[in-house]
Design an enzyme around this catalytic site. Structure first.
Site, PDB file in Angstrom:
ATOM      1  N   ASP A  79       0.834  -1.198   0.000  1.00  0.00           N
ATOM      2  CA  ASP A  79       0.000   0.000   0.000  1.00  0.00           C
ATOM      3  C   ASP A  79       0.867   1.246   0.000  1.00  0.00           C
ATOM      4  O   ASP A  79       2.014   1.214  -0.445  1.00  0.00           O
ATOM      5  CB  ASP A  79      -0.934  -0.025   1.234  1.00  0.00           C
ATOM      6  CG  ASP A  79      -2.303   0.549   0.933  1.00  0.00           C
ATOM      7  OD1 ASP A  79      -2.381   1.766   0.671  1.00  0.00           O
ATOM      8  OD2 ASP A  79      -3.295  -0.204   0.967  1.00  0.00           O
ATOM      9  N   HIS A 292      -3.978   5.905   3.515  1.00  0.00           N
ATOM     10  CA  HIS A 292      -4.642   4.748   2.912  1.00  0.00           C
ATOM     11  C   HIS A 292      -4.153   3.438   3.534  1.00  0.00           C
ATOM     12  O   HIS A 292      -4.951   2.592   3.959  1.00  0.00           O
ATOM     13  CB  HIS A 292      -4.400   4.756   1.402  1.00  0.00           C
ATOM     14  CG  HIS A 292      -5.285   3.846   0.625  1.00  0.00           C
ATOM     15  ND1 HIS A 292      -4.955   2.534   0.385  1.00  0.00           N
ATOM     16  CD2 HIS A 292      -6.476   4.047   0.013  1.00  0.00           C
ATOM     17  CE1 HIS A 292      -5.906   1.964  -0.337  1.00  0.00           C
ATOM     18  NE2 HIS A 292      -6.848   2.866  -0.580  1.00  0.00           N
ATOM     19  N   SER A 462     -11.175  -0.588  -1.520  1.00  0.00           N
ATOM     20  CA  SER A 462      -9.940  -0.617  -0.739  1.00  0.00           C
ATOM     21  C   SER A 462     -10.196  -0.994   0.708  1.00  0.00           C
ATOM     22  O   SER A 462      -9.292  -1.464   1.404  1.00  0.00           O
ATOM     23  CB  SER A 462      -9.256   0.760  -0.773  1.00  0.00           C
ATOM     24  OG  SER A 462      -8.626   0.983  -1.997  1.00  0.00           O
TER      25      SER A 462
END
Length: 543
Positions: A79, A292, A462
């Site tokens: 990621d 994220h 996600s």
């Protein structure tokens, strides 16, 4: 990273066609903050008992796993980077026991110096990559250079020329649309700012609210127009912060993502053309853009029952951090190396919450996927956030090997569902595919960890992928005799069947059967998965 751009763009252009390239960090398509009416832990709740389409995590722990032994499982998160010092993550971060921190020596001889918590493939001696271009931009730049001095006859003979024409058309039309939308956005922002000042003065308040705006009645057309604009803004969750983030989104896309002259690869210092190169990067696993990855990691494994922020799905997991995803499109070379690194260092599950529409070196990623398959490592991939059918529109990486069309058996493709249920159960942004998407999992308004001891809501496939990765890790932890192939089969076969439920197809008002949107037409459920796993006995040990 959370944007409410759909509402803004609806006014800017009269449509909902946001310029949304298929890279990881898409604008969040959810318009309203629903946290006041949706439990923060809705994705852990039970469909039957709690009336939310969650995965029944808490029920599984209380009724099936209480006092049961577990074995720690390593989950790699490929990621944007993870805040490994977060209060809810620091105890679950993987530690490479064979590496001595900070001594500048490759103690475990794996090629990566001081990789104590993982590795960063988009960093180097000169810092870290935060922004990168989209793959569409990189392909257009590469091929434009190739064909700029060729004659028409030479172009016609080249096998890549037809592909270049497709790339050129898509790049130019996308950039034009993005610039038009940005102009519309700026115009709407100016109207918003003027309307806000006018209504604040008219009502004599420093903070507008819906009730006060609705009470306004004036013969002045300007006042009434300002009233309607501000009502729309407030009712759709738009405020000054959202507009600031909107400017950030457009500027990032135009200054970096679609910028043909931007290339951050010098920061890393690798020979990018050498696809066989494995060792490059640095050990800064947080990097400069960690929201994220931190959010994803929390969904999988945030420390359970510690009285802090939120609960992860799995309670005996170590998160290996592999940084390979910038604010822009990840590169195939980095993805392949990230998968190989995770496999070689003991990961049993790899979460991949990223994707793009072009993959010029797909065979390199395919080779890494095959390696993971050979080693028995499960790959969990987010289906993407463009409301598109990935049976007919490319979304990379994917499970299909480019050289022979064979599909990897160690792959789970995950779409997103919403807490709303019924006909709105499928997230409006989720990609889908009758042949390509295996299963759906909660992915709207998921509350999880954020950098600097924060917690935030975020939406996307996600978020659905790490919910699934968490379930896979939980099963491997409590039932270590299971293979990853068995775990994949259990997750699919134990999922809650919604095949015949009529739902809105993402991106439209068309009602279709849920079963038409994925291979299995179902939503993951850990309670049912544990029950099924309990019926698979461990093989008897040989004497």
């Amino acid at each position: 990273m959370k944007y409410n751009l759909v509402a803004i763009l609806a006014i800017c252009s009269g449509t909902l066609l946001a310029a949304k390239p298929d890279h990881t960090f898409l604008p969040d398509p959810i318009l309203n903050d629903t946290t006041q009416k949706t439990p923060k832990n809705w994705h852990h709740l039970d469909p039957e008992k709690d009336q939310y389409p969650g995965i029944s995590t808490e029920r599984a722990y209380k009724e099936l796993l209480k006092n049961k032994p577990s074995k720690s499982v390593v989950v790699a998160v490929i990621d944007s980077g993870i805040d490994i010092d977060h209060e809810d993550l620091k105890d679950v971060v993987w530690i490479n026991e064979d590496e001595i921190a900070g001594n500048g020596v490759d103690d475990d001889k794996n090629g990566y110096i001081d990789d104590v918590h993982g590795w960063n493939f988009i960093g180097g001696k000169n810092g870290n990559v935060e922004f990168d271009t989209y793959e569409l931009t990189r392909e257009y730049a590469r091929l434009s250079k190739k064909y700029q001095n060729l004659s028409d006859s030479e172009k016609a003979k080249d096998k890549e020329y037809e592909y270049f024409q497709k790339i050129e058309k898509e790049y130019t039309s996308t950039v034009e649309r993005m610039r038009n939308q940005f102009n519309g956005f700026k115009g709407y922002f100016e109207n918003y700012s003027l309307s806000k000042k006018l209504m604040e003065a008219y009502i004599m308040t420093e903070k507008l609210d819906v009730a006060s705006l609705k009470s306004v009645d004036s013969p002045d057309e300007r006042v009434m127009a300002a009233k309607q604009l501000m009502l729309y803004a407030l009712e759709n969750g738009l405020d000054d912060k959202q507009f600031e983030e909107g400017f950030d989104y457009f500027n990032t896309a135009l200054d970096y993502g679609y910028n043909l002259d931007f290339n951050p690869r010098d920061i890393i210092g690798d020979n990018y053309e050498d696809l066989s190169q494995r060792v490059y990067g640095n050990n800064d696993v947080k990097g400069d853009f960690a929201f994220h990855g931190t959010h994803v990691a929390g969904i999988i494994a945030a420390k359970r029952n510690n009285g802090l922020g939120m609960e992860g799905v799995a309670n005996d997991v170590k998160i290996m951090v592999v940084r390979a995803v910038p604010n822009g499109d990840e590169r195939d070379k980095d993805v392949a190396n990230a998968i190989i690194y995770a496999v070689d260092n003991g990961a049993k599950v790899i979460n991949m919450s990223f994707g793009k529409s072009f993959s010029p070196n797909k065979e390199l990623v395919d080779k890494a996927v095959k390696y993971a398959e050979k080693k028995g490592v499960l790959l969990v991939h987010a289906a993407g956030n463009s409301s598109k059918d990935v049976d007919v529109k490319d979304n990379f990486p994917n499970r299909t090997y480019s050289n022979n069309g064979v599909k990897a058996n160690n792959w789970l493709e995950v779409g997103a569902v919403s807490w709303e249920g019924a006909e709105n159960i499928v997230a409006k942004f989720s990609n889908y595919g009758k042949k390509s998407v295996d299963i759906f999992a909660p992915g709207v308004d998921i509350f999880s960890t954020a950098p600097d001891q924060d917690y935030q809501n975020a939406s996307g496939t996600s978020m659905a992928a790490p919910v699934t990765s968490g379930v896979a890790a939980l099963l491997l932890s409590y039932f270590p005799h299971l293979s990853t192939t068995q775990v994949k089969d259990i997750i699919i076969k134990s999922s809650i069947n919604y095949k015949n439920l009529k739902v809105y197809k993402p991106g439209s008002e068309e009602l279709v059967k849920f079963g038409d949107l994925s291979i299995n037409g179902s939503v993951i459920n850990v309670y049912e998965a544990v029950k099924m796993a309990q019926r698979i006995k461990a093989p008897k040990k040989k004497l």
